[in-house]
Write a protein that holds these residues in place. Sequence first.
Motif, PDB file in Angstrom:
ATOM      1  N   MET A 276       0.778  -0.945   0.037  1.00  8.89           N
ATOM      2  CA  MET A 276      -0.053  -0.051   0.134  1.00  8.89           C
ATOM      3  C   MET A 276       0.864   1.300  -0.074  1.00  8.89           C
ATOM      4  N   ALA A 277       0.498   2.226  -0.812  1.00  9.50           N
ATOM      5  CA  ALA A 277       1.356   3.520  -0.850  1.00  9.50           C
ATOM      6  C   ALA A 277       1.150   4.146   0.555  1.00  9.50           C
ATOM      7  N   LYS A 278       2.242   4.879   0.967  1.00  2.00           N
ATOM      8  CA  LYS A 278       2.165   5.341   2.133  1.00  2.00           C
ATOM      9  C   LYS A 278       2.639   6.993   2.265  1.00  2.00           C
ATOM     10  N   ILE A 279       2.044   7.569   2.977  1.00  2.00           N
ATOM     11  CA  ILE A 279       2.445   9.093   3.455  1.00  2.00           C
ATOM     12  C   ILE A 279       2.798   9.034   4.820  1.00  2.00           C
ATOM     13  N   ILE A 280       3.809   9.769   5.212  1.00  4.39           N
ATOM     14  CA  ILE A 280       4.146   9.972   6.944  1.00  4.39           C
ATOM     15  C   ILE A 280       3.664  11.209   7.169  1.00  4.39           C
ATOM     16  N   TYR A 281       2.740  11.558   7.907  1.00  2.38           N
ATOM     17  CA  TYR A 281       2.383  12.987   8.354  1.00  2.38           C
ATOM     18  C   TYR A 281       2.938  13.021   9.980  1.00  2.38           C
ATOM     19  N   THR A 282       3.565  14.095   9.761  1.00  6.46           N
ATOM     20  CA  THR A 282       4.415  14.359  11.305  1.00  6.46           C
ATOM     21  C   THR A 282       3.676  14.861  12.429  1.00  6.46           C
ATOM     22  N   HIS A 283       3.786  14.488  13.532  1.00  4.09           N
ATOM     23  CA  HIS A 283       3.002  14.892  14.611  1.00  4.09           C
ATOM     24  C   HIS A 283       4.190  15.518  15.642  1.00  4.09           C
ATOM     25  N   THR A 284       3.840  16.716  15.296  1.00  3.07           N
ATOM     26  CA  THR A 284       4.722  18.031  15.909  1.00  3.07           C
ATOM     27  C   THR A 284       4.326  18.650  17.241  1.00  3.07           C
ATOM     28  N   ASP A 285       4.029  19.902  17.235  1.00  2.00           N
ATOM     29  CA  ASP A 285       3.905  20.745  18.504  1.00  2.00           C
ATOM     30  C   ASP A 285       2.948  21.923  18.225  1.00  2.00           C
ATOM     31  N   GLU A 286       2.336  22.136  19.460  1.00  3.79           N
ATOM     32  CA  GLU A 286       1.416  23.763  19.559  1.00  3.79           C
ATOM     33  C   GLU A 286       0.529  23.656  18.390  1.00  3.79           C
TER      34      GLU A 286
ATOM     35  N   LEU B  30       3.742  11.024  -5.089  1.00  4.49           N
ATOM     36  CA  LEU B  30       3.172   9.743  -5.108  1.00  4.49           C
ATOM     37  C   LEU B  30       2.452   9.198  -6.355  1.00  4.49           C
ATOM     38  N   ALA B  31       1.787  10.010  -6.904  1.00  7.82           N
ATOM     39  CA  ALA B  31       1.236   9.303  -8.156  1.00  7.82           C
ATOM     40  C   ALA B  31       2.271   9.197  -9.019  1.00  7.82           C
ATOM     41  N   THR B  32       3.362  10.362  -9.276  1.00  8.40           N
ATOM     42  CA  THR B  32       4.370  10.313 -10.379  1.00  8.40           C
ATOM     43  C   THR B  32       5.248   9.126 -10.082  1.00  8.40           C
ATOM     44  N   THR B  33       5.588   8.764  -8.828  1.00  5.37           N
ATOM     45  CA  THR B  33       6.495   7.792  -8.238  1.00  5.37           C
ATOM     46  C   THR B  33       5.889   6.311  -8.418  1.00  5.37           C
ATOM     47  N   THR B  34       4.521   6.103  -8.197  1.00  6.59           N
ATOM     48  CA  THR B  34       4.091   4.929  -8.177  1.00  6.59           C
ATOM     49  C   THR B  34       2.998   4.616  -9.227  1.00  6.59           C
ATOM     50  N   GLY B  35       2.706   5.561  -9.939  1.00  7.11           N
ATOM     51  CA  GLY B  35       1.747   5.390 -10.843  1.00  7.11           C
ATOM     52  C   GLY B  35       0.266   5.215 -10.421  1.00  7.11           C
ATOM     53  N   ASN B  36      -0.032   5.792  -9.163  1.00  7.63           N
ATOM     54  CA  ASN B  36      -1.122   5.621  -8.651  1.00  7.63           C
ATOM     55  C   ASN B  36      -1.985   6.818  -9.193  1.00  7.63           C
ATOM     56  N   ALA B  37      -3.197   6.514 -10.237  1.00  6.09           N
ATOM     57  CA  ALA B  37      -3.942   7.431 -11.040  1.00  6.09           C
ATOM     58  C   ALA B  37      -4.765   8.182  -9.924  1.00  6.09           C
ATOM     59  N   ARG B  38      -5.251   7.424  -8.852  1.00  6.68           N
ATOM     60  CA  ARG B  38      -6.256   8.210  -8.037  1.00  6.68           C
ATOM     61  C   ARG B  38      -5.543   9.085  -6.959  1.00  6.68           C
ATOM     62  N   ALA B  39      -4.135   8.874  -6.627  1.00  9.54           N
ATOM     63  CA  ALA B  39      -3.518   9.933  -5.924  1.00  9.54           C
ATOM     64  C   ALA B  39      -3.452  11.143  -6.792  1.00  9.54           C
ATOM     65  N   GLN B  40      -3.214  11.008  -8.206  1.00  9.17           N
ATOM     66  CA  GLN B  40      -3.248  12.237  -8.964  1.00  9.17           C
ATOM     67  C   GLN B  40      -4.504  12.944  -8.994  1.00  9.17           C
ATOM     68  N   ILE B  41      -5.484  12.514  -8.972  1.00  6.93           N
ATOM     69  CA  ILE B  41      -6.952  12.979  -8.951  1.00  6.93           C
ATOM     70  C   ILE B  41      -7.060  13.561  -7.735  1.00  6.93           C
ATOM     71  N   LEU B  42      -6.703  12.937  -6.393  1.00  8.43           N
ATOM     72  CA  LEU B  42      -6.793  13.631  -5.177  1.00  8.43           C
ATOM     73  C   LEU B  42      -6.067  15.071  -5.277  1.00  8.43           C
TER      74      LEU B  42
END
Length: 740
Positions: free
Chosen positions: A1-11, A613-625
């Motif tokens: 599954m394609a993955k995005i890491i979203y950082t948990h930060t501060d304030e 993500l779309a460019t590197t994995t070819g995920n067409a729906r990611a490009q739509i998003l």
Amino acid sequence: MAKIIYTHTDEAPLLATYSFLPIIEAYASTAGVDVETRDISLAGRIIAQFPERLTAEQRIDDALAELGELATQPEANIIKLPNISASIPQLKAAVKELQEQGYDLPAYPENPQTDEDKEVRAKYDKVKGSAVNPVLREGNSDRRAPASVKNYAKAHPHRMGAWTADSKTNVATMGQGDFFSNETSVVLPADDTLTITHVGTDGTETVLKSGIPVLAGEVVDGTFMDVAALRRFLVEQVARAKADDVLFSAHLKATMMKVSDPIIFGHVVQAFFPTLFEQYGEQLAAAGISPNDGLGALLGAVEQLPDGEAIKAAVQQGLADGPKLAMVDSDKGITNLHVPSDVIIDASMPAMIRTSGHMWGPDGEEADTLAVIPDSSYAGVYQTVLDDCRANGAFDPSTMGSVPNVGLMAKAAEEYGSHDKTFEVPSAGTVQVTNAAGDVLLSHDVQPGDIWRACQTKDAPIRDWVKLAVTRARATGVPAVFWLDENRAHDANLIAKVKEYLPEHDTEGLTIEIMAPAEATAYSLERIRKGEDTISVTGNVLRDYNTDLFPILELGTSAKMLSVVPLMNGGGLFETGAGGSAPKHVQQLVRENYLRWDSLGEFFALAASFEHLATTTGNARAQILADTLDRATGTFLNEDKSPTRRVGGIDNRGSHFYLALYWAQELAQQTQDAELAAAFAQVAETLAGNEQKIVDELNAVQGSPADIGGYFRPDPVKADAVMRPSGTLNDALTVLSDAI
């Protein structure tokens, strides 16, 4: 599954995440994209350093180290929100809060003597200051205002304070005896290992740091701040501000430059209160009270001293005798010198320029200011802007051009990589940098208290930086200017490399220049006033300065910038803007359950992340998003759904709802994917049909105090409840997740 890491930060960015992340997760799941979080908050970084002292339930992994490794991998896709670059007072406050929450953490050792104290101090030193950015930034920076934001700013220009030709606001800087004037630089001919040694006047040798790996072609600099010259300079500027009847303010970077600038800040405090430190300096030092921590920490600590009242009286007398001091909060008596991390140069100077060259005085009124920037490396940039405004008046956001930035920052380039190679000199002598063969590459004669530092800039990032500059110039047709000064030792070596690497690229028809920073500023300002754009191609510190200075003038904020870091090994890091006003936002939320943090930077970063993500994995729906999110953000701006400043309007949570609504509508209308359109048609209908109900649910909580369970480490259950008060919106997102 394609993955995005979203950082948990501060304030404020962290609190906004509690509201926005569920939306991201629901929408991303429709494209088979998993969104994971990693805790790189100040509290999380502290906890990760001491697993041996904590219970199994309290321990957390070192997420920063994990992400640092991921950033070198081609599959990296990281969205990085603003985080605290902790000053020592912030670090101490975070430790105190965690201790109160039941974490068995040691106190921060001010003057470590035992091996155990030194080990604890070393762990905390890994956490304070700019601990995050050098680890994650395995690429150079492409930072610019998206067209939708720039167009919105032109159509809805923010307020700019008027300027007059008789403004007395100026920058004061050293020019002699500072980091700029003392710098020497060398380019390494081959891979090597360096050692930094202090050789005392009696011949005693003390190794300050050894085993420093360097690569062929790497630029290594050494320099020092002559503290005697610094103190003379500061005394002169205190007198100058009083004579000119302007506010006195100091502008440093005590967060990112976490070793050198707190020391400089301490010298400013001492110069402003000479009688205080003449009378009580030894007593304060014996009690472990350091001027480096600021006036606020000093006033809080002297309560316990026998002469506490007399010391406080001496502070008040110093305020009365000296020039008027610029204020952070005049209502609460918080001065420019209270906390080293309160007045950070890259945010404070543009704010001053935008406000008629004024800061706030102790009387609660704006006034002309003497901005004290001790090191002269980049001070001329701000003086040039002040002179331009004095001559030509305030900038006009409705017509002015833009200054996007290409920044050299990969692999802890330049000054921001100097923390572990910065030292307060213990005694007179010489600091030397030697190679493995014992050859002396750099050498400086120093006195006790001088601040010596070394910086490294690797060759591969420089080559990549030049490539990125040419790429952006070609993509935009805009002139690109390398902000490099041939009179600075480091810059002279970079200029040689730029001239070597530019011929590797097709520059036919492009305008690419090399100018010293003050000259480059004047050139860019002349073009700005004509409505023309100019790419600033800068080193790491100037990247920080310029990506606040120009956006704050153009857009009113630097939080609305698109910041893409093409990682050198093929991954992507997407940064979401500045966090300078985040503390005030948290205070407002706790006081009246209203969060005015603007997540626009997160919207832009998320779209760029999906596109990568779309460019590197070819995920067409990611490009739509990505495409639909871009269009939704344009609607969001045109409909003016950013948070308002006060209770009664929509806040951060309401802005997220409207982004979700517009994004769902765009997804429902797109024609590339019928199944996706059908799923979001239902969501769009639900959100639009319940718009008023959702807004009412979100707004109903405003006006009363909010309990989030902690400032540095909020309770996740409490924070989630505070930031997601609309059951209707929450249910709609659950339905979407179940539908795909």
